[in-house]
Design a protein around this motif. Structure first.
Motif, PDB file in Angstrom:
ATOM      1  N   UNK A  33       0.831  -1.198   0.000  1.00 58.21           N
ATOM      2  CA  UNK A  33       0.000   0.000   0.000  1.00 58.21           C
ATOM      3  C   UNK A  33       0.866   1.249   0.000  1.00 58.21           C
ATOM      4  N   UNK A  34       0.283   2.330  -0.487  1.00 56.22           N
ATOM      5  CA  UNK A  34       0.910   3.648  -0.380  1.00 56.22           C
ATOM      6  C   UNK A  34      -0.142   4.623   0.121  1.00 56.22           C
ATOM      7  N   UNK A  35       0.329   5.678   0.751  1.00 50.35           N
ATOM      8  CA  UNK A  35      -0.643   6.601   1.322  1.00 50.35           C
ATOM      9  C   UNK A  35      -0.062   7.978   1.571  1.00 50.35           C
ATOM     10  N   UNK A  36      -0.895   8.816   2.164  1.00 53.28           N
ATOM     11  CA  UNK A  36      -0.517  10.184   2.487  1.00 53.28           C
ATOM     12  C   UNK A  36      -0.870  10.499   3.936  1.00 53.28           C
ATOM     13  N   UNK A  37       0.059  11.153   4.603  1.00 56.33           N
ATOM     14  CA  UNK A  37      -0.150  11.707   5.928  1.00 56.33           C
ATOM     15  C   UNK A  37       0.114  13.210   5.830  1.00 56.33           C
ATOM     16  N   UNK A  38      -0.268  13.943   6.871  1.00 58.48           N
ATOM     17  CA  UNK A  38       0.063  15.360   6.917  1.00 58.48           C
ATOM     18  C   UNK A  38       0.355  15.773   8.353  1.00 58.48           C
ATOM     19  N   UNK A  39       1.159  16.825   8.469  1.00 58.41           N
ATOM     20  CA  UNK A  39       1.515  17.329   9.790  1.00 58.41           C
ATOM     21  C   UNK A  39       1.489  18.843   9.772  1.00 58.41           C
ATOM     22  N   UNK A  40       0.572  19.390  10.541  1.00 60.03           N
ATOM     23  CA  UNK A  40       0.481  20.843  10.684  1.00 60.03           C
ATOM     24  C   UNK A  40       1.389  21.286  11.830  1.00 60.03           C
ATOM     25  N   UNK A  41       1.794  22.558  11.842  1.00 60.33           N
ATOM     26  CA  UNK A  41       2.683  23.044  12.908  1.00 60.33           C
ATOM     27  C   UNK A  41       2.093  22.792  14.284  1.00 60.33           C
ATOM     28  N   UNK A  42       2.897  22.196  15.167  1.00 54.82           N
ATOM     29  CA  UNK A  42       2.470  21.951  16.537  1.00 54.82           C
ATOM     30  C   UNK A  42       1.525  20.786  16.710  1.00 54.82           C
ATOM     31  N   UNK A  43       1.276  20.044  15.642  1.00 50.56           N
ATOM     32  CA  UNK A  43       0.351  18.914  15.725  1.00 50.56           C
ATOM     33  C   UNK A  43       1.036  17.613  15.356  1.00 50.56           C
ATOM     34  N   UNK A  44       0.385  16.515  15.717  1.00 52.81           N
ATOM     35  CA  UNK A  44       0.889  15.202  15.363  1.00 52.81           C
ATOM     36  C   UNK A  44       0.667  14.934  13.875  1.00 52.81           C
ATOM     37  N   UNK A  45       1.493  14.048  13.318  1.00 54.99           N
ATOM     38  CA  UNK A  45       1.283  13.629  11.946  1.00 54.99           C
ATOM     39  C   UNK A  45       0.014  12.783  11.892  1.00 54.99           C
ATOM     40  N   UNK A  46      -0.847  13.093  10.934  1.00 48.37           N
ATOM     41  CA  UNK A  46      -2.122  12.393  10.865  1.00 48.37           C
ATOM     42  C   UNK A  46      -2.343  11.749   9.504  1.00 48.37           C
ATOM     43  N   UNK A  47      -3.068  10.657   9.529  1.00 56.90           N
ATOM     44  CA  UNK A  47      -3.412   9.918   8.324  1.00 56.90           C
ATOM     45  C   UNK A  47      -4.384  10.723   7.470  1.00 56.90           C
TER      46      UNK A  47
END
Length: 129
Positions: A33-47
Motif C-alpha cells: 500500500x501507499x498513502x498520504x499523511x500530513x503534519x500541521x505546525x504543533x500537531x501530530x502527523x495524521x493519516x
C-alpha cells in the motif's frame, strides 16, 4: 529500502486545488500500500488517505472526504492525492508513505505512523484564507 519523492505542494487560496504526486525513482514498487499523511505546525502527523497496491481499495479520513481523492499508477509506481476545495486547516506538510508488510481488513485500520515502513521528505501545502 524504498525511496519516496513527493511533489506538487504550494500556496493556494481557499477553495483552490492541488495535486500531490509521489514516486519511487528508479524502482518498481512491490509493497502492499501507499498513502498520504500530513503534519500541521504543533500537531501530530495524521493519516489522510491510502490505497491498496493489489486491489485499489482506498481509505480516506473523514475530514477530507468528498474533497480529496487518492489514486495510483502501477505502471509508474506513483500515487497521487487530488485535493479540491482546499481550506486553511488543510495547511500542513504532506508526507507520502509506503507499506511493505501485508495488511488485513480495510486500510483505515492502518492510520498510525508505525504501521508504515517508508516515508518521503514531505511537501508543503499552504492554503491562504
Amino acid at each position: 529500502q524504498v525511496q519516496l519523492e513527493e511533489s506538487g505542494g504550494g500556496l493556494v487560496q481557499t477553495g483552490g486545488s492541488l495535486r500531490l504526486s509521489c514516486g519511487t525513482p528508479g524502482r518498481t514498487f512491490s509493497g502492499t500500500a501507499m498513502g498520504w499523511f500530513r503534519q500541521a505546525p504543533g500537531k501530530e502527523r495524521e493519516f489522510v488517505a491510502a490505497i491498496s497496491w493489489r486491489t485499489d481499495s482506498t481509505a480516506i479520513t473523514d475530514s477530507v472526504k468528498g474533497r480529496f481523492t487518492i489514486s495510483r499508477d502501477s505502471a509508474t509506481s506513483a500515487v497521487y492525492l487530488q485535493m479540491n476545495s482546499l481550506l486553511p486547516e488543510d495547511t500542513a506538510v504532506y508526507y507520502c508513505a509506503a507499506r511493505n508488510r501485508p495488511f488485513w481488513g480495510g486500510l483505515g485500520y492502518y492510520s498510525a505512523r508505525q504501521q508504515w515502513d517508508y516515508w518521503g521528505q514531505g511537501t508543503q501545502v499552504t492554503v491562504s484564507s
